[in-house]
Design a protein around this motif. Structure first.
Motif, PDB file in Angstrom:
ATOM      1  N   LEU A 161       0.848  -1.027  -0.133  1.00 50.28           N
ATOM      2  CA  LEU A 161      -0.056   0.036  -0.055  1.00 50.28           C
ATOM      3  C   LEU A 161       0.940   1.261  -0.096  1.00 50.28           C
ATOM      4  CD1 LEU A 161      -2.984  -0.944   2.484  1.00 50.28           C
ATOM      5  CD2 LEU A 161      -2.825  -1.045  -0.096  1.00 50.28           C
ATOM      6  N   GLU A 162       1.909   1.277   0.854  1.00 47.09           N
ATOM      7  CA  GLU A 162       2.824   2.199   0.810  1.00 47.09           C
ATOM      8  C   GLU A 162       3.418   2.733  -0.681  1.00 47.09           C
ATOM      9  OE1 GLU A 162       5.015   5.787   1.824  1.00 47.09           O
ATOM     10  OE2 GLU A 162       3.358   4.876   2.819  1.00 47.09           O
ATOM     11  N   GLU A 163       3.730   1.512  -1.401  1.00 48.73           N
ATOM     12  CA  GLU A 163       4.354   1.597  -2.722  1.00 48.73           C
ATOM     13  C   GLU A 163       3.414   2.291  -3.783  1.00 48.73           C
ATOM     14  OE1 GLU A 163       5.922  -1.154  -6.322  1.00 48.73           O
ATOM     15  OE2 GLU A 163       6.256  -1.771  -4.059  1.00 48.73           O
ATOM     16  N   ARG A 164       1.941   1.934  -3.503  1.00 50.98           N
ATOM     17  CA  ARG A 164       1.141   2.563  -4.113  1.00 50.98           C
ATOM     18  C   ARG A 164       0.765   3.991  -4.067  1.00 50.98           C
ATOM     19  NH1 ARG A 164      -4.542   0.138  -3.065  1.00 50.98           N
ATOM     20  NH2 ARG A 164      -5.073   2.171  -4.192  1.00 50.98           N
ATOM     21  N   ALA A 165       1.024   4.330  -2.656  1.00 52.96           N
ATOM     22  CA  ALA A 165       0.767   5.708  -2.182  1.00 52.96           C
ATOM     23  C   ALA A 165       1.641   6.560  -2.679  1.00 52.96           C
ATOM     24  CB  ALA A 165       0.669   5.876  -0.631  1.00 52.96           C
ATOM     25  N   GLN A 166       3.203   6.074  -2.698  1.00 53.18           N
ATOM     26  CA  GLN A 166       4.338   6.424  -3.274  1.00 53.18           C
ATOM     27  C   GLN A 166       4.137   6.964  -4.913  1.00 53.18           C
ATOM     28  OE1 GLN A 166       7.099   8.078  -1.833  1.00 53.18           O
ATOM     29  NE2 GLN A 166       6.277   7.277   0.195  1.00 53.18           N
ATOM     30  N   GLY A 167       3.637   5.978  -5.458  1.00 54.37           N
ATOM     31  CA  GLY A 167       3.485   6.023  -6.974  1.00 54.37           C
ATOM     32  C   GLY A 167       2.413   7.218  -7.193  1.00 54.37           C
ATOM     33  N   LEU A 168       1.683   7.512  -6.304  1.00 51.15           N
ATOM     34  CA  LEU A 168       0.381   8.398  -6.661  1.00 51.15           C
ATOM     35  C   LEU A 168       1.019   9.834  -6.324  1.00 51.15           C
ATOM     36  CD1 LEU A 168      -3.074   6.955  -5.122  1.00 51.15           C
ATOM     37  CD2 LEU A 168      -2.532   7.734  -7.578  1.00 51.15           C
ATOM     38  N   MET A 169       1.942   9.837  -4.978  1.00 50.72           N
ATOM     39  CA  MET A 169       2.400  11.134  -4.807  1.00 50.72           C
ATOM     40  C   MET A 169       3.592  11.601  -5.732  1.00 50.72           C
ATOM     41  SD  MET A 169       2.825  10.821  -0.579  1.00 50.72           S
ATOM     42  CE  MET A 169       2.866   9.016  -0.276  1.00 50.72           C
ATOM     43  N   ARG A 170       3.932  10.867  -6.747  1.00 49.85           N
ATOM     44  CA  ARG A 170       4.828  11.107  -7.688  1.00 49.85           C
ATOM     45  C   ARG A 170       4.045  11.594  -8.837  1.00 49.85           C
ATOM     46  NH1 ARG A 170       7.743   6.379  -5.747  1.00 49.85           N
ATOM     47  NH2 ARG A 170       6.743   5.390  -7.411  1.00 49.85           N
ATOM     48  N   GLU A 171       2.868  11.222  -8.979  1.00 51.27           N
ATOM     49  CA  GLU A 171       2.039  11.893 -10.002  1.00 51.27           C
ATOM     50  C   GLU A 171       1.087  13.040  -9.846  1.00 51.27           C
ATOM     51  OE1 GLU A 171      -0.757   8.512 -11.697  1.00 51.27           O
ATOM     52  OE2 GLU A 171       0.818   7.020 -11.469  1.00 51.27           O
ATOM     53  N   ILE A 172       0.646  13.303  -8.586  1.00 50.58           N
ATOM     54  CA  ILE A 172      -0.068  14.370  -8.184  1.00 50.58           C
ATOM     55  C   ILE A 172       0.619  15.421  -8.052  1.00 50.58           C
ATOM     56  CG2 ILE A 172      -1.587  15.122  -6.351  1.00 50.58           C
ATOM     57  CD1 ILE A 172      -2.391  12.273  -5.513  1.00 50.58           C
ATOM     58  N   ARG A 173       0.395  16.654  -8.787  1.00 49.43           N
ATOM     59  CA  ARG A 173       1.136  17.834  -8.623  1.00 49.43           C
ATOM     60  C   ARG A 173       0.761  18.782  -7.550  1.00 49.43           C
ATOM     61  NH1 ARG A 173       5.155  15.706 -10.750  1.00 49.43           N
ATOM     62  NH2 ARG A 173       4.827  15.113 -13.145  1.00 49.43           N
ATOM     63  N   CYS A 174       1.432  19.559  -6.790  1.00 51.37           N
ATOM     64  CA  CYS A 174       1.504  20.332  -5.856  1.00 51.37           C
ATOM     65  C   CYS A 174       0.349  21.642  -6.403  1.00 51.37           C
ATOM     66  CB  CYS A 174       2.743  20.742  -5.025  1.00 51.37           C
ATOM     67  SG  CYS A 174       2.343  22.085  -3.885  1.00 51.37           S
ATOM     68  N   VAL A 175      -0.336  21.841  -5.557  1.00 52.72           N
ATOM     69  CA  VAL A 175      -1.183  23.133  -6.128  1.00 52.72           C
ATOM     70  C   VAL A 175      -0.292  24.474  -5.972  1.00 52.72           C
ATOM     71  CG1 VAL A 175      -3.494  21.966  -5.981  1.00 52.72           C
ATOM     72  CG2 VAL A 175      -2.562  23.484  -4.038  1.00 52.72           C
ATOM     73  N   VAL A 176       0.557  24.416  -5.022  1.00 52.46           N
ATOM     74  CA  VAL A 176       1.355  25.526  -4.792  1.00 52.46           C
ATOM     75  C   VAL A 176       2.501  25.820  -5.588  1.00 52.46           C
ATOM     76  CG1 VAL A 176       2.739  27.079  -3.040  1.00 52.46           C
ATOM     77  CG2 VAL A 176       0.429  25.767  -2.352  1.00 52.46           C
ATOM     78  N   CYS A 177       3.264  24.574  -5.854  1.00 55.95           N
ATOM     79  CA  CYS A 177       4.525  24.729  -6.411  1.00 55.95           C
ATOM     80  C   CYS A 177       4.338  24.153  -7.940  1.00 55.95           C
ATOM     81  CB  CYS A 177       5.389  23.753  -5.799  1.00 55.95           C
ATOM     82  SG  CYS A 177       5.583  23.475  -4.279  1.00 55.95           S
ATOM     83  N   GLU A 178       5.004  25.034  -8.758  1.00 54.11           N
ATOM     84  CA  GLU A 178       4.633  24.883 -10.354  1.00 54.11           C
ATOM     85  C   GLU A 178       5.310  23.551 -10.770  1.00 54.11           C
ATOM     86  OE1 GLU A 178       5.878  27.462 -14.116  1.00 54.11           O
ATOM     87  OE2 GLU A 178       5.407  28.763 -12.140  1.00 54.11           O
ATOM     88  N   ASN A 179       4.307  22.646 -11.124  1.00 54.78           N
ATOM     89  CA  ASN A 179       4.640  21.386 -11.653  1.00 54.78           C
ATOM     90  C   ASN A 179       5.598  20.663 -10.814  1.00 54.78           C
ATOM     91  OD1 ASN A 179       4.087  19.464 -13.848  1.00 54.78           O
ATOM     92  ND2 ASN A 179       5.952  20.170 -14.861  1.00 54.78           N
TER      93      ASN A 179
END
Length: 70
Positions: free
Chosen positions: A22-40
């Protein structure tokens, strides 16, 4: 003293999911989801406070059994 409490709280928010799969899945999503504050910048690399909150939310929702699409 206050700085130590803040660091302890941030560490707790960054605690990985005990299940490695599950942590591996979370890490994968966190690499895909972009921060709304930091540009890209992915939330996995952002130091913005909202990115910290978003990482915690991703872990929480995956641990609750939601799919990646949800």
């Amino acid at each position: 003293m206050i700085a130590e409490l803040i660091m302890a709280f941030q560490g707790a928010a960054e605690a990985p999911i005990p299940n490695p799969r599950l942590e591996e899945r979370a890490q994968g999503l966190m690499r895909e989801i972009r921060c709304v504050v930091c540009e890209n910048e992915p939330i996995s690399q952002s130091t913005a406070s909202i990115a910290v909150d978003m990482r915690a939310l991703v872990r929480e929702r995956i641990a609750a059994g939601e799919s990646d699409a949800q």
